[in-house]
Design a protein around this motif. Structure first.
Motif, short mmCIF file in Angstrom:
data_model
loop_
_atom_site.label_atom_id
_atom_site.label_comp_id
_atom_site.label_asym_id
_atom_site.label_seq_id
_atom_site.Cartn_x
_atom_site.Cartn_y
_atom_site.Cartn_z
N TYR A 30 -4.32 -11.26 0.31
CA TYR A 30 -4.24 -9.96 0.96
C TYR A 30 -3.73 -10.16 2.39
O TYR A 30 -4.20 -11.05 3.10
N LEU A 72 0.83 -1.20 0.00
CA LEU A 72 0.00 0.00 0.00
C LEU A 72 0.87 1.25 0.00
O LEU A 72 1.93 1.30 0.62
N ASN A 120 0.21 -3.52 4.39
CA ASN A 120 -1.00 -4.09 3.79
C ASN A 120 -0.84 -4.48 2.31
O ASN A 120 -1.51 -3.90 1.43
N ASP A 150 1.02 4.70 1.56
CA ASP A 150 0.38 5.19 2.78
C ASP A 150 0.90 6.57 3.15
O ASP A 150 2.06 6.91 2.90
#
Length: 267
Positions: A220, A53, A253, A55
């Motif tokens: 995930y 991710l 993530n 972020d």
């Protein structure tokens, strides 16, 4: 009398065959052979594409000189996607349900471009890199019959992410003359993370009598950790002292896409 003794066993055998085969001589099909049934064990190895991710992290100044250098700034952490490899083991204790352990070793994630406000203006510069190793334990559900060679599945479970090989590159090439003779360097670190994971995938066995298979899966991983970096100033007069000490919560993530081959057996 002798003829009766010969004909009687033959008639009995013919009657038994007809009873099994049916009135028209139909032979019932043999039971389907399980390909992914209870007792199946499989090992897989392959490549992984890891997409973390991007972020926004709010870094707080943990050092005593926060009033001088500013107490916080917000930065975008934008690591690159990387390739790695994965290793997994699967056990199916009962039909349709499997237990899987999966290890994913990633390559260097480069990035951490600072686009926020801080004491040092480093807009657009890559200030670090790290590696992330992911271990997951999942319970998988296989909806199709165990005799099918094509076995899709979904799974949920726990994930552990270990960050390592961190490097801090912010002050590479900085001229000490710009800071009155002080040489600047820094340390960059990430912790570890416990989280959850879920996945969808498929195992495709090459044949009814084959032990080899192909696996593809999308996973995930929920992974959050603390990111911190310290900035040091070195001088002949004062030695090495902490100039700044920042930390913030980082959401890693990633999405992980696995592709590999495997070998199965039953017991």
């Amino acid at each position: 009398m002798k003829m009766t003794r010969i004909i009687s066993p033959l008639a009995l055998a013919a009657f038994s065959t007809a009873a099994v085969a049916g009135p028209s001589g139909y032979q019932p099909p043999a039971p389907a052979q399980d390909v992914y049934g209870a007792g199946t064990v499989a090992a897989r190895i392959g490549a992984s594409y890891i997409n973390p991710l991007s972020d926004d992290v709010t870094f707080a100044n943990d050092s005593l000189d926060a009033a001088l250098f500013g107490d916080a700034f917000r930065a975008n952490v934008d690591p690159d996607e990387e390739w790695g490899w994965n290793l997994s083991g699967l056990w199916i204790p009962i039909d349709h349900w499997g237990l899987e352990l999966n290890y994913i070793a990633g390559d260097d994630h480069l990035g951490h471009r600072h686009r926020g406000r801080g004491f040092f203006d480093v807009d657009g510069e890559r200030i670090g890199k790290y590696e992330a190793d992911i271990s997951t334990a999942t319970v998988n559900w296989y909806p199709l019959d165990p005799s099918c060679m094509f076995q899709p599945y979904i799974g949920v479970g726990l994930a552990y992410t270990d960050f390592n090989d961190e490097r801090f590159r912010l002050f590479r090439g900085v001229d000490p003359a710009d800071f009155q003779g002080f040489e600047l360097d820094g340390d960059f670190g990430l912790g570890y993370s416990w989280g959850y994971t879920w996945q969808v995938g498929v195992d495709w066995v090459f044949g009814k009598d084959s032990s080899w298979l192909v696996n593809a899966a999308a996973k995930y991983v929920h992974s959050e950790t603390e990111m911190d970096f310290s900035i040091f100033a070195d001088s002949p007069e004062f030695g090495r002292e902490v100039l700044l000490d920042y930390s913030g919560d980082y959401r890693y993530n990633p999405w992980v896409f696995n592709l590999g081959v495997g070998y199965k057996f039953s017991f």
